[in-house]
Design an enzyme around this catalytic site. Structure first.
Site, PDB file in Angstrom:
ATOM      1  N   HIS A 198       4.143  -1.701   2.179  1.00 46.59           N
ATOM      2  CA  HIS A 198       2.671  -1.579   2.294  1.00 46.59           C
ATOM      3  C   HIS A 198       2.085  -1.291   0.919  1.00 46.59           C
ATOM      4  CE1 HIS A 198      -0.982  -0.054   4.703  1.00 46.59           C
ATOM      5  NE2 HIS A 198      -1.338  -0.056   3.420  1.00 46.59           N
ATOM      6  N   HIS A 245       1.371   4.046   7.219  1.00 48.96           N
ATOM      7  CA  HIS A 245       1.050   5.312   6.547  1.00 48.96           C
ATOM      8  C   HIS A 245       0.747   6.452   7.523  1.00 48.96           C
ATOM      9  CE1 HIS A 245      -2.896   3.616   7.255  1.00 48.96           C
ATOM     10  NE2 HIS A 245      -2.832   2.804   6.224  1.00 48.96           N
ATOM     11  N   ASP A 292       1.513   2.474   0.223  1.00 43.19           N
ATOM     12  CA  ASP A 292       0.049   2.413   0.322  1.00 43.19           C
ATOM     13  C   ASP A 292      -0.589   2.691  -1.031  1.00 43.19           C
ATOM     14  OD1 ASP A 292      -2.366   1.882   1.543  1.00 43.19           O
ATOM     15  OD2 ASP A 292      -2.618   3.908   2.331  1.00 43.19           O
ATOM     16  N   HIS A 352      -3.701   0.101  10.883  1.00 48.26           N
ATOM     17  CA  HIS A 352      -4.377   1.262  10.293  1.00 48.26           C
ATOM     18  C   HIS A 352      -4.840   2.095  11.482  1.00 48.26           C
ATOM     19  CE1 HIS A 352      -6.728   3.460   7.151  1.00 48.26           C
ATOM     20  NE2 HIS A 352      -7.243   3.914   8.269  1.00 48.26           N
ATOM     21  N   LYS A 383      -2.686  -7.637   9.788  1.00 48.73           N
ATOM     22  CA  LYS A 383      -3.120  -6.250   9.629  1.00 48.73           C
ATOM     23  C   LYS A 383      -4.361  -5.952  10.453  1.00 48.73           C
ATOM     24  CE  LYS A 383      -3.427  -2.121   7.829  1.00 48.73           C
ATOM     25  NZ  LYS A 383      -3.531  -1.631   6.473  1.00 48.73           N
ATOM     26  N   HIS A 413      -1.412  -2.272  -1.935  1.00 45.27           N
ATOM     27  CA  HIS A 413      -2.663  -2.956  -2.270  1.00 45.27           C
ATOM     28  C   HIS A 413      -2.561  -3.448  -3.711  1.00 45.27           C
ATOM     29  CE1 HIS A 413      -4.790  -1.487   1.339  1.00 45.27           C
ATOM     30  NE2 HIS A 413      -3.925  -0.491   1.229  1.00 45.27           N
TER      31      HIS A 413
HETATM   32  O1  DOR Z   1      -6.685   5.282   1.046  1.00 43.81           O
HETATM   33  C1  DOR Z   1      -6.750   4.106   1.374  1.00 43.81           C
HETATM   34  N1  DOR Z   1      -7.046   3.139   0.481  1.00 43.81           N
HETATM   35  N2  DOR Z   1      -6.567   3.787   2.657  1.00 43.81           N
HETATM   36  C2  DOR Z   1      -6.769   2.551   3.112  1.00 43.81           C
HETATM   37  O2  DOR Z   1      -6.600   2.330   4.279  1.00 43.81           O
HETATM   38  C3  DOR Z   1      -7.254   1.479   2.215  1.00 43.81           C
HETATM   39  C4  DOR Z   1      -6.907   1.760   0.828  1.00 43.81           C
HETATM   40  C5  DOR Z   1      -7.661   0.889  -0.155  1.00 43.81           C
HETATM   41  O3  DOR Z   1      -7.687  -0.328   0.019  1.00 43.81           O
HETATM   42  O4  DOR Z   1      -8.216   1.426  -1.112  1.00 43.81           O
HETATM   43 ZN    ZN Z   2      -3.230   0.590   2.810  1.00 44.16          ZN
END
Ligand code: DOR
Ligand code: ZN
Length: 351
Positions: free
Chosen positions: A15, A175, A248, A137, A100, A17
């Site tokens: 997971h 998470h 995450d 989520h 997702k 970003h």
């Molecule tokens: O803390 C987070 N940041 N939780 C999420 O679900 C999304 C993520 C983000 O894309 O910044």
């Molecule tokens: Zn995330």
């Protein structure tokens, strides 16, 4: 004597970003340097809702990491309108590994997310039939629900009914942050698993308020009480194959976090496997790290284990105060300026 140097199978991040544009170029190499593969979140703006968009995004990721064997595992962003046909196209694509679920309004770039999960029954049925995992989520969005209770209420109101309606659907509860989520996953069938972040293992909610507001410790789901952290540590270090690594890591520009309404997200990709190693060591569970980081994830996704190894050593090193994100922005990494006691020392695939 606990070891001060370990070699483990190269891990994967289930997971992450990676963002887009200049930020993608800045952060993706951190993930590619540690992990063989990573499940890439689709919450861009606009979101990655179609296979065509995922093809374009994966091309940009591959360009950003340059000369590397790193393999991005792509996801589609579920919407009220996602069709069973789109799921079938995703399955045929082979490079899309999951879909997702963002409840609309739950977090960063979730505006296109799902307003009522029952609107997604066609897509979910198609996913159940073809073995495509749903990544969840897990927070309700009702503003009347206390922010610290949103995961627990999500289990009761959304997840239990959903998994009862689709009992064979593969689900990763992403998470997880609470003892309630750990218990839910433990009691669920084998097609239901969870990822656990380094930050939810390392910190309790006091970290957000230590000597003042700490915006860089703010993420969603928000970090919870110590008793919940203990439940997560127990789950991660127990050797139960339902729990595996998902950072995450979620970079935001410093100014977007240090402001009157700061973004949620903690950047941890710069030292991800070292954070987990340090935590597992502190809990006398280094022998459980490899399976958590490198075996249980691919097993759940029906993918092979990586063949290369990495070496980690117990050595103090200082994490930089910041990293560049774009031409004019930087980001503040987790444990900025602090000393971490494990380090990735040998990243050579030949070892
Ligand atoms: O803390 C987070 N940041 N939780 C999420 O679900 C999304 C993520 C983000 O894309 O910044
Ligand atoms: Zn995330």
């Amino acid at each position: 004597m606990t070891p001060t140097k370990i070699q483990i199978t190269r891990p994967d991040d289930w997971h992450v970003h990676l963002r887009d544009g200049d930020a993608l170029k800045a952060v993706a190499p951190f993930t590619a340097a540690q992990f063989a593969r990573a499940v890439v979140m689709p919450n861009l703006s606009p979101a990655v809702t179609t296979v065509v968009q995922a093809v374009e995004y994966v091309d940009r990721i591959v360009a950003a990491i340059g000369d590397s064997d790193f393999e991005p595992l792509m996801t589609l962003y579920l919407t009220d309108d996602t069709s069973a046909d789109e799921i079938e196209r995703a399955r045929k694509s082979c490079f899309i590994k999951a879909v997702k679920l963002y409840p609309a309004g739950a977090t960063t770039n979730s505006a296109q997310g799902v307003t009522d999960i029952r609107l997604c029954d066609d897509a979910l049925g198609a996913m159940q039939d073809c073995g495509m995992p749903l990544l969840v989520h897990g927070e309700v969005t009702d503003p009347a629900i206390d922010v610290f209770d949103r995961e627990k209420v999500f289990i009761e109101q959304i997840l239990l009914p959903l998994t009862n309606r689709f009992p064979k659907l593969k689900v990763v509860f992403e998470h997880i942050t609470t003892a309630d989520a750990v218990n839910y996953v433990l009691n669920a069938s084998s097609n239901i698993a969870a990822t656990i972040t380094a930050h939810h293992l390392m910190y309790n909610r006091n970290a957000m308020f230590q000597g003042g507001m700490r915006p860089h410790m703010y993420c969603l789901p928000v970090i919870k009480r110590e008793q919940h952290r203990q439940a997560l540590i127990h789950a991660a270090t127990s050797g139960n194959r339902k729990f595996f690594l998902g950072t995450d890591s979620a970079p935001h520009a410093r100014h977007a976090k240090e402001t009157s309404c700061g973004c949620a997200g903690i950047f941890s990709a710069h030292a991800a496997i070292e954070f987990y190693a340090s935590l597992f060591d502190r809990h006398g569970a280094l022998d459980k790290l490899e399976a958590f980081a490198s075996f249980y994830g691919p097993d759940f996704y029906d993918l092979p284990w990586n063949s290369e190894k990495i070496t980690l050593q117990k050595t103090d090193w200082t994490i930089p105060e910041s990293y560049p994100l774009t031409e004019d922005e930087n980001l503040i990494p987790m444990m900025a300026g602090e000393t971490l006691n494990w380090q990735l020392v040998d990243n050579d695939p030949e070892n």
